[in-house]
Motif scaffolding. Structure first.
Motif, PDB file in Angstrom:
ATOM      1  N   UNK A   9       1.048  -1.321  -0.260  1.00 53.83           N
ATOM      2  CA  UNK A   9      -0.213  -0.016  -0.006  1.00 53.83           C
ATOM      3  C   UNK A   9       0.977   1.547   0.416  1.00 53.83           C
ATOM      4  N   UNK A  10       2.083   1.279   0.255  1.00 52.93           N
ATOM      5  CA  UNK A  10       2.860   1.870   0.448  1.00 52.93           C
ATOM      6  C   UNK A  10       4.547   2.460  -0.807  1.00 52.93           C
ATOM      7  N   UNK A  11       3.967   1.429  -1.416  1.00 52.30           N
ATOM      8  CA  UNK A  11       5.159   1.675  -3.203  1.00 52.30           C
ATOM      9  C   UNK A  11       4.159   3.154  -3.119  1.00 52.30           C
ATOM     10  N   UNK A  12       4.976   3.751  -4.167  1.00 50.39           N
ATOM     11  CA  UNK A  12       4.329   5.542  -4.536  1.00 50.39           C
ATOM     12  C   UNK A  12       3.269   5.098  -5.444  1.00 50.39           C
ATOM     13  N   UNK A  13       3.831   4.387  -6.185  1.00 52.27           N
ATOM     14  CA  UNK A  13       2.904   3.772  -7.670  1.00 52.27           C
ATOM     15  C   UNK A  13       0.897   3.460  -6.825  1.00 52.27           C
ATOM     16  N   UNK A  14       1.192   1.875  -6.290  1.00 54.48           N
ATOM     17  CA  UNK A  14      -0.429   2.132  -5.046  1.00 54.48           C
ATOM     18  C   UNK A  14      -0.343   3.273  -4.545  1.00 54.48           C
TER      19      UNK A  14
END
Length: 194
Positions: free
Chosen positions: A177-182
């Protein structure tokens, strides 16, 4: 609704690929149904062609965007895990479809011990046994995004806080959830109940 197209949207988002997210209103569906390959959604439109079946769309995008396995075995294991998610969705479908609240509660209570808890436990154990923070191999895959979606949905919509007893799964969901694009996609996607 997010529905069965959401893992494909997550794949596009993760890969940074722009796409048109066309959602159909319930009232529009009867007129559009016959224009789809099998009278179902989602449908992926690419270069004037249509591809149906959500899991097929996910595998197609994964291969195209570098989110499938490094070899045939890894890809097969990813497909296996996504098939387990699909089995789970089929098992809980009666709860989603039930309109009468009392029956809905009764169905949900029966699913907790027979289906939901075993599913969560099994995936917690799979994540622990792989030991990389991902479900197959040592990098994110389309299977991780499909699995993320079901557990994010479960932890935020169906059973808020349900992953507290499953620290590896909770850590996994938070990490994806904290991956930039996600993170960007989650913030901008239409807000829906399902």
């Amino acid at each position: 609704m997010m529905g069965r197209a959401e893992p494909a949207r997550l794949i596009f988002a993760y890969a940074g690929v722009n796409f048109t997210d066309e959602r159909i209103e319930k009232s529009e569906w009867p007129a559009l149904k016959s224009t789809t390959p099998h009278g179902q959604l989602p449908v992926l439109h690419v270069d004037g062609k249509q591809l149906a079946q959500s899991r097929v769309i996910e595998r197609f995008l994964a291969k195209k965007l570098g989110l499938s396995g490094d070899n045939e075995w890894e890809t097969a294991k990813m497909d296996e895990l996504v098939a387990c998610v699909e089995d789970f969705l089929i098992q809980i479908a009666p709860w989603f479809k039930e309109q009468e609240q009392a029956k809905k509660v009764e169905i949900f209570r029966s699913l907790i011990d027979t289906t939901i808890i075993p599913f969560i436990s099994a995936f917690e154990n799979l994540l622990i046994s792989n030991g990389t923070g991902y479900f197959v191999g040592d990098k994110i895959s389309y299977a991780d995004l499909a699995i993320f979606h079901i557990f994010w949905f479960m932890n935020t919509k169906i059973l808020p806080g349900s992953l507290r007893k499953y620290p590896k799964l909770l850590e996994f969901v938070d990490k994806i959830a904290n991956i930039d694009n996600i993170k960007k996609w989650i913030a901008q996607r239409p807000k829906t109940e399902a």
